[in-house]
Design an enzyme around this catalytic site. Structure first.
Site, PDB file in Angstrom:
ATOM      1  N   ASP A 199       3.374   9.829  -1.060  1.00 50.68           N
ATOM      2  CA  ASP A 199       1.837   8.914  -0.707  1.00 50.68           C
ATOM      3  C   ASP A 199       2.099   7.650  -1.418  1.00 50.68           C
ATOM      4  O   ASP A 199       2.306   7.628  -2.737  1.00 50.68           O
ATOM      5  CB  ASP A 199       1.614   9.457  -1.039  1.00 50.68           C
ATOM      6  CG  ASP A 199      -0.226   9.003   0.276  1.00 50.68           C
ATOM      7  OD1 ASP A 199      -0.109   7.750   1.111  1.00 50.68           O
ATOM      8  OD2 ASP A 199      -0.828  10.414   0.755  1.00 50.68           O
ATOM      9  N   HIS A 232       0.539  -1.053  -0.550  1.00 51.02           N
ATOM     10  CA  HIS A 232      -0.093   0.368   0.180  1.00 51.02           C
ATOM     11  C   HIS A 232       0.494   1.290  -0.499  1.00 51.02           C
ATOM     12  O   HIS A 232       0.559   2.269  -0.398  1.00 51.02           O
ATOM     13  CB  HIS A 232      -0.883  -0.001   1.068  1.00 51.02           C
ATOM     14  CG  HIS A 232      -1.754  -1.030   0.792  1.00 51.02           C
ATOM     15  ND1 HIS A 232      -3.284  -0.280   0.949  1.00 51.02           N
ATOM     16  CD2 HIS A 232      -2.016  -2.403   1.134  1.00 51.02           C
ATOM     17  CE1 HIS A 232      -4.101  -1.868   0.545  1.00 51.02           C
ATOM     18  NE2 HIS A 232      -3.889  -2.862   0.847  1.00 51.02           N
TER      19      HIS A 232
END
Ligand code: GDG
Length: 462
Positions: free
Chosen positions: A365, A157
């Site tokens: 991110d 992720h």
């Protein structure tokens, strides 16, 4: 389809709406096969008390939730120490914040081995096993060592850093070798995939056999980018419900004479919060017409409070917020509303919709779901504008946002000014295209793509 087994550090009860899009999507995939969701229970027991490793199972519809308790010392080393004290900072390009010396790798290995020992007896021969995130990189290798031959996939992720940064982790070779115990590796973005390819080529001399297939360490693994999405319909339904509508109405009334900017993040140094506040201060300095008007609501939901770097960040944000409000605030206007608290999920769509601009400016991110939620929550007839960091994985898909370099204070201030004054027609056109992208690549698409790839025939041995 074969039974699906999902493994993640924390599990969520898919029946609870507070769980959010990922839990809903994984929950529906699990429900389709009558699956199993395995992870940490969220409970720690004192080492030596005998409760560690205890397995609990409960049913949620036709899904089995199986969890294990961890000894406090193991949890600290695995979760706080190695996962969040080494892997998280390095994978987000912050070598300066990584603590390599504490020996937490042993706890990380122990917990992964314990997970494997508890999970292996629950597996049937044709199960599909889908393991999530950086806490569990070596889990497939541990399962293989116990004789498990099931098809196993891993989804990361968070970003995968460039090879030279990854190589700073003392155990980097072991980590990447562990990845070759999977059949399929999923990354958030093309950038991550390129980093993987370069690392295995340079460090492991992997042979790149056909598209996205790598052979090294006597095994083959397929690697692909699967950018995660949100459940657009679920989020829009949440936006139509009473709680979100009430939040929208309150915000509109309270801030009737203001323009709202919103930031919603976990309190994390990867999210670029101090840089964002400095850019907002620059906006007020360089474009004085925004004073008495532009109001930044920044939610920083508490997260990993016992990691030192997070306490430092909290102090820095409190200082910056105070400085900006002290310098620019008026009796009847405070430029920054900063909350170090979580907001209820059912209120988020109302907050997003009341805002003219979202500042989603992480320094790094994996994806960033707030950017996607903001777009999904907008009124298509009069939408707000997304200012998005080019260093979020989401930037690869969301070129219709205003993409910025979050380190460049002037550029972020300028983009924010542009967002605040963007003509309606341009806002609509950008929002329409962004929303179409969100719908085409939502979380259900992501989940199907990954599972389809995981089910393609196994690769021949190298
Ligand atoms: C990791 C990766 C990747 C935030 N504050 C509150 C709140 N949130 C919710 C948001 C959103 C989620 O948390 C945050 O997701 P992000 O994607 O922005 O970031 P991470 O938590 O760092 O997630 C990331 C993600 O995994 C999925 O693969 O995109 O790159 O770092 O849904 O709405 N929710 C509530 N109150 C808050 O105050 N209820």
């Amino acid at each position: 389809m074969a039974r699906l087994v999902v493994v993640s550090n924390r599990i969520a009860d898919p029946r609870k709406t507070a769980a959010g899009g990922l839990a809903v999507a994984l929950g529906s995939a699990l429900a389709a096969t009558g699956g199993l969701w395995f992870g940490w229970s969220g409970r720690t027991v004192r080492s030596g008390d005998g409760g560690e490793g205890a397995l609990q199972q409960q049913r949620a519809g036709n899904v089995t939730l199986a969890t294990v308790d961890l000894a406090q010392a193991d949890h600290d080393a695995y979760y706080l120490g190695y996962s969040n004290g080494v892997l998280w900072p390095v994978f987000h390009n912050r070598l300066d914040l990584a603590d390599f010396d504490r020996g937490d790798i042993d706890g990380y290995r122990r917990v992964n081995r314990l997970f494997a020992q508890r999970l292996a007896p629950l597996l049937a021969p044709d199960d599909l096993v889908w393991i999530h995130d950086y806490h569990l990189i070596p889990l497939a290798a541990e399962l293989r060592a116990l004789g498990c031959r099931q098809r196993m996939g891993f989804f990361l992720h968070i970003p995968l850093p460039p090879p030279l940064l990854l190589a700073a982790i003392p155990q980097h070779e072991w980590l990447v070798r562990s990845l070759f115990a999977y059949d399929l590796l999923g990354f958030q973005s093309q950038t991550d995939l390129v980093h993987f390819g370069r690392y295995v080529h340079d460090e492991a001399r992997a042979e790149h056999r056909a598209d996205n297939v790598y052979a090294a360490f006597g095994r083959s693994v397929r690697a692909q980018a699967f950018p995660i999405g949100i459940d657009v319909d679920e989020f829009q339904r949440l936006g139509e419900a009473d709680d979100a509508q009430e939040t929208l109405a309150t915000m509109r009334e309270q801030y009737a004479r203001r323009r709202l900017l919103v930031g919603v993040d976990r309190m994390d140094y990867s999210k670029g919060l101090p840089q964002r506040l400095r850019a907002f201060r620059r906006l007020l300095h360089d474009y004085p017409e925004n004073r008495m008007s532009a109001t930044l609501i920044q939610i920083a939901a508490p997260s990993r409070e016992s990691v030192d770097a997070y306490a430092d960040l909290r102090r820095e944000l409190e200082g910056l917020t105070g400085a900006i409000n002290g310098e620019y605030g008026e009796l009847d206007w405070m430029p920054v509303r900063y909350m170090h608290r979580a907001v209820a999920r059912k209120r988020l769509p109302g907050l997003y919709r009341a805002s003219a601009v979202a500042l989603v400016t992480p320094l790094r991110d994996g994806m960033n779901l707030v950017a996607k939620e903001f777009v999904a929550a907008q009124d298509p007839a009069d939408p707000g504008v997304l200012v998005l960091s080019r260093f979020a994985g989401a930037a690869e898909q969301m070129g219709d946002a205003l993409l910025v370099n979050p380190y460049d204070t002037d550029a972020v201030a300028q983009a924010t000014q542009r967002a605040l004054h963007m003509p309606l027609e341009e806002r609509r056109a950008r929002n329409d295209r962004l929303l179409a992208g969100l719908r085409a690549h939502d979380v259900h698409w992501w989940q199907r793509q990954f599972l389809d790839a995981l089910q393609t025939p196994p690769l021949p041995p190298p």
